[in-house]
Write a protein that holds these residues in place. Structure first.
Motif, mmCIF file in Angstrom:
data_model
loop_
_atom_site.group_PDB
_atom_site.id
_atom_site.type_symbol
_atom_site.label_atom_id
_atom_site.label_comp_id
_atom_site.label_asym_id
_atom_site.label_seq_id
_atom_site.Cartn_x
_atom_site.Cartn_y
_atom_site.Cartn_z
ATOM 1 N N GLU A 99 -53.604 -49.484 73.676
ATOM 2 C CA GLU A 99 -53.344 -48.467 74.697
ATOM 3 C C GLU A 99 -52.034 -47.732 74.469
ATOM 4 O O GLU A 99 -51.976 -46.520 74.660
ATOM 5 C CB GLU A 99 -53.331 -49.106 76.091
ATOM 6 C CG GLU A 99 -54.655 -49.704 76.521
ATOM 7 C CD GLU A 99 -55.731 -48.659 76.783
ATOM 8 O OE1 GLU A 99 -55.400 -47.453 76.832
ATOM 9 O OE2 GLU A 99 -56.906 -49.056 76.939
ATOM 10 N N SER A 100 -51.035 -48.453 74.059
ATOM 11 C CA SER A 100 -49.728 -47.808 73.935
ATOM 12 C C SER A 100 -49.646 -46.930 72.696
ATOM 13 O O SER A 100 -48.629 -46.288 72.451
ATOM 14 C CB SER A 100 -48.611 -48.851 73.918
ATOM 15 O OG SER A 100 -48.649 -49.604 72.728
ATOM 16 N N LEU A 119 -48.422 -56.775 68.754
ATOM 17 C CA LEU A 119 -47.032 -56.424 68.498
ATOM 18 C C LEU A 119 -47.056 -55.169 67.644
ATOM 19 O O LEU A 119 -47.624 -55.183 66.546
ATOM 20 C CB LEU A 119 -46.341 -57.547 67.718
ATOM 21 C CG LEU A 119 -46.448 -58.944 68.319
ATOM 22 C CD1 LEU A 119 -45.717 -59.952 67.437
ATOM 23 C CD2 LEU A 119 -45.875 -58.967 69.723
ATOM 24 N N ILE A 120 -46.495 -54.103 68.143
ATOM 25 C CA ILE A 120 -46.527 -52.839 67.421
ATOM 26 C C ILE A 120 -45.101 -52.417 67.084
ATOM 27 O O ILE A 120 -44.260 -52.299 67.969
ATOM 28 C CB ILE A 120 -47.210 -51.734 68.244
ATOM 29 C CG1 ILE A 120 -48.614 -52.147 68.631
ATOM 30 C CG2 ILE A 120 -47.260 -50.428 67.452
ATOM 31 C CD1 ILE A 120 -48.770 -52.455 70.093
ATOM 32 N N CYS A 121 -44.868 -52.195 65.814
ATOM 33 C CA CYS A 121 -43.526 -51.808 65.379
ATOM 34 C C CYS A 121 -43.312 -50.316 65.606
ATOM 35 O O CYS A 121 -44.100 -49.492 65.148
ATOM 36 C CB CYS A 121 -43.318 -52.141 63.909
ATOM 37 S SG CYS A 121 -41.700 -51.618 63.313
ATOM 38 N N THR A 128 -49.467 -56.254 64.524
ATOM 39 C CA THR A 128 -49.958 -57.601 64.268
ATOM 40 C C THR A 128 -50.413 -58.143 65.604
ATOM 41 O O THR A 128 -50.181 -57.522 66.636
ATOM 42 C CB THR A 128 -48.846 -58.493 63.686
ATOM 43 O OG1 THR A 128 -47.755 -58.507 64.593
ATOM 44 C CG2 THR A 128 -48.392 -57.980 62.345
ATOM 45 N N ILE A 130 -50.847 -61.719 68.136
ATOM 46 C CA ILE A 130 -50.607 -63.124 68.431
ATOM 47 C C ILE A 130 -51.776 -63.591 69.287
ATOM 48 O O ILE A 130 -52.227 -62.867 70.159
ATOM 49 C CB ILE A 130 -49.337 -63.290 69.281
ATOM 50 C CG1 ILE A 130 -48.107 -62.778 68.551
ATOM 51 C CG2 ILE A 130 -49.151 -64.739 69.668
ATOM 52 C CD1 ILE A 130 -46.863 -62.827 69.429
ATOM 53 N N VAL A 154 -54.059 -56.089 79.274
ATOM 54 C CA VAL A 154 -53.560 -55.251 78.182
ATOM 55 C C VAL A 154 -52.145 -55.724 77.916
ATOM 56 O O VAL A 154 -51.244 -55.439 78.693
ATOM 57 C CB VAL A 154 -53.535 -53.768 78.587
ATOM 58 C CG1 VAL A 154 -52.838 -52.932 77.517
ATOM 59 C CG2 VAL A 154 -54.938 -53.260 78.863
ATOM 60 N N ILE A 155 -51.978 -56.503 76.867
ATOM 61 C CA ILE A 155 -50.661 -57.052 76.584
ATOM 62 C C ILE A 155 -50.217 -56.604 75.205
ATOM 63 O O ILE A 155 -50.790 -57.007 74.197
ATOM 64 C CB ILE A 155 -50.662 -58.586 76.659
ATOM 65 C CG1 ILE A 155 -51.326 -59.046 77.964
ATOM 66 C CG2 ILE A 155 -49.252 -59.127 76.553
ATOM 67 C CD1 ILE A 155 -51.386 -60.547 78.109
ATOM 68 N N GLU A 156 -49.241 -55.732 75.200
ATOM 69 C CA GLU A 156 -48.751 -55.172 73.954
ATOM 70 C C GLU A 156 -47.237 -55.239 73.998
ATOM 71 O O GLU A 156 -46.655 -55.106 75.051
ATOM 72 C CB GLU A 156 -49.222 -53.715 73.813
ATOM 73 C CG GLU A 156 -50.741 -53.605 73.856
ATOM 74 C CD GLU A 156 -51.264 -52.162 73.908
ATOM 75 O OE1 GLU A 156 -50.473 -51.224 73.777
ATOM 76 O OE2 GLU A 156 -52.494 -52.014 74.092
ATOM 77 N N VAL A 157 -46.661 -55.459 72.864
ATOM 78 C CA VAL A 157 -45.208 -55.466 72.814
ATOM 79 C C VAL A 157 -44.745 -54.485 71.762
ATOM 80 O O VAL A 157 -45.124 -54.587 70.602
ATOM 81 C CB VAL A 157 -44.650 -56.871 72.483
ATOM 82 C CG1 VAL A 157 -43.136 -56.855 72.510
ATOM 83 C CG2 VAL A 157 -45.186 -57.909 73.456
ATOM 84 N N ARG A 158 -43.979 -53.521 72.194
ATOM 85 C CA ARG A 158 -43.369 -52.579 71.261
ATOM 86 C C ARG A 158 -42.039 -53.150 70.828
ATOM 87 O O ARG A 158 -41.393 -53.863 71.597
ATOM 88 C CB ARG A 158 -43.125 -51.214 71.929
ATOM 89 C CG ARG A 158 -44.306 -50.617 72.682
ATOM 90 C CD ARG A 158 -45.468 -50.291 71.801
ATOM 91 N NE ARG A 158 -45.088 -49.493 70.655
ATOM 92 C CZ ARG A 158 -45.843 -48.529 70.155
ATOM 93 N NH1 ARG A 158 -47.019 -48.223 70.709
ATOM 94 N NH2 ARG A 158 -45.455 -47.864 69.097
ATOM 95 N N GLY A 159 -41.611 -52.816 69.625
ATOM 96 C CA GLY A 159 -40.335 -53.322 69.143
ATOM 97 C C GLY A 159 -40.171 -53.022 67.670
ATOM 98 O O GLY A 159 -40.843 -52.141 67.139
ATOM 99 N N LYS A 160 -39.256 -53.747 67.040
ATOM 100 C CA LYS A 160 -39.028 -53.587 65.608
ATOM 101 C C LYS A 160 -39.521 -54.844 64.913
ATOM 102 O O LYS A 160 -39.085 -55.950 65.264
ATOM 103 C CB LYS A 160 -37.530 -53.448 65.330
ATOM 104 C CG LYS A 160 -36.916 -52.168 65.859
ATOM 105 C CD LYS A 160 -36.867 -51.109 64.791
ATOM 106 C CE LYS A 160 -35.817 -50.059 65.153
ATOM 107 N NZ LYS A 160 -35.817 -48.952 64.190
ATOM 108 N N CYS A 161 -40.355 -54.679 63.922
ATOM 109 C CA CYS A 161 -40.868 -55.838 63.214
ATOM 110 C C CYS A 161 -39.799 -56.409 62.294
ATOM 111 O O CYS A 161 -38.757 -55.784 62.064
ATOM 112 C CB CYS A 161 -42.116 -55.481 62.418
ATOM 113 S SG CYS A 161 -41.804 -54.489 60.961
#
Lengths: 165, 165
Positions: A99-100, A119-121, A128, A130, A154-161
């Motif tokens: 979604e994001s 997990l989206i970089c 990737t 989890i 809907v569980i997504e985490v944005r960040g830096k890989c």
DNA sequence: TTAGCGATGTAATGTTGTAACGTTCATCGA
DNA sequence: TCGATGAACGTTACAACATTACATCGCTAA
């Protein structure tokens, strides 16, 4: 034709969790099996779209897919058609919508039913995932406790890989 | 001018959690205070946009807001301008973006820093939120364990609310 | 044969989001 | 006073994402 699984399916499915991560031809086979299992047809178009989707490391937009499938077929495939099939894939658990990112990603273990955490970089865009059923079930439980039914987390985490960090 | 809070801010903020849910004028005041606190200006335009945003029960799209603000001002306000200010609101924690709805919602306790879990009803579209820091911190921890940094969790649950169920 | 149905094609349109650049206005130092 | 600076906002155009309505094609069951 397509039914959403009953929430309890997640709970029972959660017990013995044994992942078969597929890739390449193996993945395509698993996808075909899952789709046929759901009472749907595995057509050339669906096969092509799944194949293209599976080549992506990053979530792919419907338009990205449309372009590549068009190339592969030597004939323009409209976004419309792609969306139709992506929707089918999502409801049959062959793919997920991120979604994001307004984009889609192939499910590397179709047929295996559970929520997942993406997990989206923000730098390189790769995604990737989890699998943490304890966590996702907690989220489900929290929503149900608040009176929600037929929940779809809907569980997504944005960040830096790790690579881009 | 605007900095993202360091992740540890969330941890410390988590200890004694005391919510002041605002509404109406009180909310607008809190928002103004938070924005000024962040070193930004509380202009007429920002005030109007926040006011309109705060009237919504459901997540509001930038275009919805643009329309209403245009009415209120008797002059067309372009979506562009709305996006700019919504982005500012999001980075300063006055509003949240609901990724799964491509829309925004006012933060009912601006100045209070933590992740939240949105519940969005697929039938009526209304969004509520849950604050469960234990849960959101677990998601953060899982992502960080996977090598992610500067994480920004997006936790939303689609489903049927108690009223629509 | 043909009526029905699922899959796909075609065209148009709607919605969401960004880029580039211009204008206005307040502030501030020469 | 004058111009420089910078933040906020305006204007236009466009890019990206998504849906709707209807047409066509091929299969199969009556």
């Amino acid at each position: 034709m397509i039914d959403q699984p009953h929430p309890s399916a997640y709970i029972t499915g959660m017990a013995a969790h044994h992942h078969h991560e597929h890739a390449g031809a193996s993945l395509a086979q698993a996808a075909e099996a899952a789709l046929v299992d759901a009472g749907e047809q595995w057509t050339d178009m669906r096969s092509d779209i799944f194949a293209v989707l599976a080549t992506f490391e990053k979530p792919a937009s419907a338009y990205d897919i449309a372009d590549l499938v068009s190339q592969r077929r030597g004939k323009r495939v409209a976004p419309n058609s792609v969306y139709r099939i992506l929707d089918l894939f999502v409801t049959t658990n062959l793919a997920r919508r991120v979604e994001s990112a307004n984009a889609y990603i192939a499910n590397s273990h179709p047929g295996c039913l559970h929520d997942c955490i993406f997990l989206i970089c923000d730098s390189c865009g790769t995604a990737t995932h989890i699998d943490d059923d304890a966590l996702t079930m907690s989220v489900r439980a929290a929503a149900e406790h608040a009176g929600f039914a037929q929940v779809r987390p809907v569980i997504e985490v944005r960040g830096k890989c790790a690579d881009c960090d």
